[in-house]
Design a protein around this motif. Structure first.
Motif, PDB file in Angstrom:
ATOM      1  N   LYS A 192       0.834  -1.213   0.000  1.00 27.63           N
ATOM      2  CA  LYS A 192       0.000   0.000   0.000  1.00 27.63           C
ATOM      3  C   LYS A 192       0.867   1.260   0.000  1.00 27.63           C
ATOM      4  N   LYS A 193       1.960   1.214   0.771  1.00 29.41           N
ATOM      5  CA  LYS A 193       2.782   2.424   0.915  1.00 29.41           C
ATOM      6  C   LYS A 193       3.884   2.521  -0.151  1.00 29.41           C
ATOM      7  N   GLY A 194       4.067   1.436  -0.902  1.00 28.65           N
ATOM      8  CA  GLY A 194       5.083   1.463  -1.960  1.00 28.65           C
ATOM      9  C   GLY A 194       6.513   1.330  -1.461  1.00 28.65           C
ATOM     10  N   TYR A 195       6.705   0.605  -0.343  1.00 27.03           N
ATOM     11  CA  TYR A 195       8.080   0.392   0.145  1.00 27.03           C
ATOM     12  C   TYR A 195       8.803  -0.597  -0.771  1.00 27.03           C
ATOM     13  N   ALA A 196      10.112  -0.426  -0.901  1.00 28.78           N
ATOM     14  CA  ALA A 196      10.914  -1.458  -1.572  1.00 28.78           C
ATOM     15  C   ALA A 196      10.767  -2.732  -0.744  1.00 28.78           C
ATOM     16  N   THR A 197      10.479  -3.850  -1.406  1.00 30.39           N
ATOM     17  CA  THR A 197      10.162  -5.073  -0.658  1.00 30.39           C
ATOM     18  C   THR A 197      11.008  -6.240  -1.138  1.00 30.39           C
ATOM     19  N   TYR A 198      11.480  -7.019  -0.191  1.00 29.19           N
ATOM     20  CA  TYR A 198      12.196  -8.269  -0.487  1.00 29.19           C
ATOM     21  C   TYR A 198      11.386  -9.427   0.073  1.00 29.19           C
ATOM     22  N   VAL A 199      11.451 -10.552  -0.637  1.00 29.93           N
ATOM     23  CA  VAL A 199      10.653 -11.705  -0.238  1.00 29.93           C
ATOM     24  C   VAL A 199      11.527 -12.749   0.466  1.00 29.93           C
ATOM     25  N   ILE A 200      10.998 -13.268   1.585  1.00 27.20           N
ATOM     26  CA  ILE A 200      11.665 -14.391   2.267  1.00 27.20           C
ATOM     27  C   ILE A 200      11.061 -15.662   1.676  1.00 27.20           C
ATOM     28  N   PRO A 201      11.904 -16.550   1.149  1.00 27.64           N
ATOM     29  CA  PRO A 201      11.340 -17.752   0.534  1.00 27.64           C
ATOM     30  C   PRO A 201      10.468 -18.538   1.521  1.00 27.64           C
ATOM     31  N   ASP A 202       9.368 -19.108   1.013  1.00 24.60           N
ATOM     32  CA  ASP A 202       8.432 -19.870   1.849  1.00 24.60           C
ATOM     33  C   ASP A 202       9.119 -21.006   2.603  1.00 24.60           C
ATOM     34  N   ASP A 203      10.088 -21.649   1.921  1.00 24.31           N
ATOM     35  CA  ASP A 203      10.670 -22.866   2.506  1.00 24.31           C
ATOM     36  C   ASP A 203      11.917 -22.600   3.350  1.00 24.31           C
ATOM     37  N   VAL A 204      12.108 -21.343   3.760  1.00 20.87           N
ATOM     38  CA  VAL A 204      13.245 -21.023   4.644  1.00 20.87           C
ATOM     39  C   VAL A 204      12.686 -20.423   5.933  1.00 20.87           C
ATOM     40  N   GLY A 205      12.906 -21.112   7.043  1.00 20.11           N
ATOM     41  CA  GLY A 205      12.410 -20.633   8.340  1.00 20.11           C
ATOM     42  C   GLY A 205      13.285 -19.512   8.884  1.00 20.11           C
ATOM     43  N   GLY A 206      12.750 -18.762   9.839  1.00 17.09           N
ATOM     44  CA  GLY A 206      13.431 -17.579  10.369  1.00 17.09           C
ATOM     45  C   GLY A 206      14.884 -17.808  10.741  1.00 17.09           C
ATOM     46  N   ARG A 207      15.122 -18.797  11.587  1.00 16.61           N
ATOM     47  CA  ARG A 207      16.501 -18.947  12.096  1.00 16.61           C
ATOM     48  C   ARG A 207      17.460 -19.531  11.065  1.00 16.61           C
ATOM     49  N   PHE A 208      16.945 -19.940   9.914  1.00 15.10           N
ATOM     50  CA  PHE A 208      17.814 -20.424   8.831  1.00 15.10           C
ATOM     51  C   PHE A 208      17.882 -19.399   7.693  1.00 15.10           C
ATOM     52  N   SER A 209      17.497 -18.137   7.986  1.00 14.58           N
ATOM     53  CA  SER A 209      17.291 -17.197   6.880  1.00 14.58           C
ATOM     54  C   SER A 209      18.381 -16.132   6.731  1.00 14.58           C
ATOM     55  N   VAL A 210      19.496 -16.290   7.438  1.00 13.35           N
ATOM     56  CA  VAL A 210      20.497 -15.217   7.393  1.00 13.35           C
ATOM     57  C   VAL A 210      21.066 -15.003   5.987  1.00 13.35           C
TER      58      VAL A 210
END
Ligand code: PA5
Length: 449
Positions: A192-210
């Motif tokens: 809605k606000k038009g921020y630059a956005t990056y996607v976290i892949p569905d199959d990568v959990g938080g603590r494995f996402s560095v």
């Protein structure tokens, strides 16, 4: 030759070669389940092939946005918690000058990275907003679910502050969102606000996402070479995939060693570093292993210390307290800086026997002496050595720990990729805060009070 060396020399009384060999077929099965994505939690095994899959276009986009933030901001606030926070902080702290904040603004190559959304402390937030009143800043808001209370609240405050300071349109140029590709409040808000956005892949959990934009964007902002970080992880990915035998595969060896110790009553693992730069790497490791393994009333409790500082606090307990401990010592073979101890003609402090030695050598002797003392005290030590604390080796170390954690979780017979226990506190907090939809829980919790 692996960049990571695992030594069990100081755990030999507890870990015999034949005990390691007994795990050979089990580890082969776990590794096959990990690579073929057929094991527990297989929906979250995207991290396994991640380093090799990161394309140059994505790295370039991240570097471009990092440069934009570097140019427009003196401070960048990274807003996230857990796996959406610790990996970036681990790498940034490990590779940055610890006194960066005190350097003259013009001599800093990159903005100062500060953090929000990793707790709910009111005073912290007030101090941060007061500081930001007088600084040009940008915000990277990171949340996979897009609904986690701590970062969502901090972001609401930061967004309001930014919009008041720069106006809505300019504020949007200073906000970068890292979140799910399709769902969550943050995704909707960013669109809605038009921020630059990056996607976290569905199959990568938080603590494995560095090694996704979760970690890479803030790390790049801090001026760290993310190409090298990813390259180190890629090399480690290739090495660990190729080595079948436990003793040739550092991740398998570490996973097996810690489980042998666990089965012998060593239920707490203390990760020890000998540089304060590793403090947040230890915090990241604690989350990785704690959240992955602590379930079903099982799991090695991951603790951390920073030596030699903590030898003067936790040292007594480790040497002499309850004997349910083992230590894993993280050794950096070559310090990046050199500092020689000077001769003092008067030698009033009696330290001339150290003159001409490097401080790092004294630190190494402290480490060797401590390992021996702790082993004598009944605390087996595993030693993990990397050649240097740089982006390449850190990338390799991160991937190594992720793979070790997956194998270790499977040995423990838990799903290393979920975190059902994290919900319990949230449910109570929402009940206490009378969140709509939690009416029954609110009533129940009131009766308990
Ligand atoms: O490892 C995990 O999955 C968690 O620690 C999450 O990263 C943490 O709870 C933050 O979640 P989110 O990114 O959805 O805000």
């Amino acid at each position: 030759m692996s960049k990571i060396k695992i030594s069990l020399a100081n755990a030999r009384e507890y870990i015999r070669d034949n005990e390691i060999a007994l795990f050979e077929s089990e580890v082969a099965l776990h590794r096959s389940n990990i690579y073929k994505k057929t094991g527990m939690g297989s929906d979250f095994l995207g991290w396994v092939d991640l380093p090799a899959g990161i394309d140059e276009a994505q790295l370039e986009r991240i570097k471009g946005d990092a440069l934009k933030m570097q140019e427009q901001s003196e401070v960048v606030v990274v807003c996230g918690i857990g796996g959406s926070y610790l990996g970036a902080r681990a790498v940034i702290d490990a590779l940055s000058n610890p006194f960066l904040a005190l350097q003259e603004k013009k001599s800093r190559k990159a903005p100062l990275v500060l953090y929000a959304g990793h707790q709910l402390d009111e005073d912290y937030m007030v101090h941060l907003l007061e500081l930001l009143d007088g600084k040009d800043y940008s915000v990277i808001v990171i949340s996979k679910s897009g609904t986690t209370t701590e970062p969502a609240l901090a972001f609401r405050l930061l967004k309001a502050h930014l919009e008041q300071k720069y106006g809505e349109a300019q504020a949007a140029e200073r906000i970068f969102a890292v979140t799910d590709g399709a769902k969550g409040a943050l995704k909707k808000l960013a669109a809605k606000k038009g921020y630059a956005t990056y996607v976290i892949p569905d199959d990568v959990g938080g603590r494995f996402s560095v090694l996704t934009p979760v970690g890479l964007l803030p790390i790049a902002v801090a001026g760290i070479d993310i190409g090298q970080l990813v390259e180190g992880a890629r090399e480690m990915q290739a090495e660990l995939k190729q080595e079948d035998k436990i003793t040739a595969n550092p991740a398998a060896l570490y996973a097996v060693a810690r489980n042998i110790l666990y089965r012998k009553g060593k239920t707490t693992e203390i990760l020890a570093g000998y540089t304060p730069s590793l403090h947040y790497l230890v915090e990241w490791w604690k989350q990785l292993f704690g959240e992955s393994e602590g379930k079903g009333q099982k799991g090695i409790f991951p603790a951390g210390v920073s030596f030699t500082t903590d030898l003067h606090s936790m040292g007594q307990y480790i040497q002499d307290g309850l004997r349910n401990l083992f230590e894993t010592v993280l050794t950096i073979e070559n310090p990046s800086k050199a500092l020689e101890i000077p001769v003092d003609p008067q030698d009033l402090d009696g330290l001339n026997f150290l003159s001409g030695k490097r401080l790092g050598e004294v630190n190494r002797m402290a480490s060797l002496g401590t390992m021996m003392a702790h082993v004598d005290g009944g605390v087996p030590n595993i030693e993990i050595t990397i050649p240097q604390l740089d982006a390449l080796n850190l990338g390799g170390l991160i991937y190594f720990f992720e793979m070790a954690c997956a194998i270790s979780g499977y040995i423990l017979e838990v799903n290393p990729f979920d975190q059902p226990g994290v919900e319990a506190y949230k449910k109570n907090m929402f009940a206490l805060l009378e969140k709509p939809g939690f009416e029954k829980e609110t009533e129940a919790i009131r009766k308990r009070m």
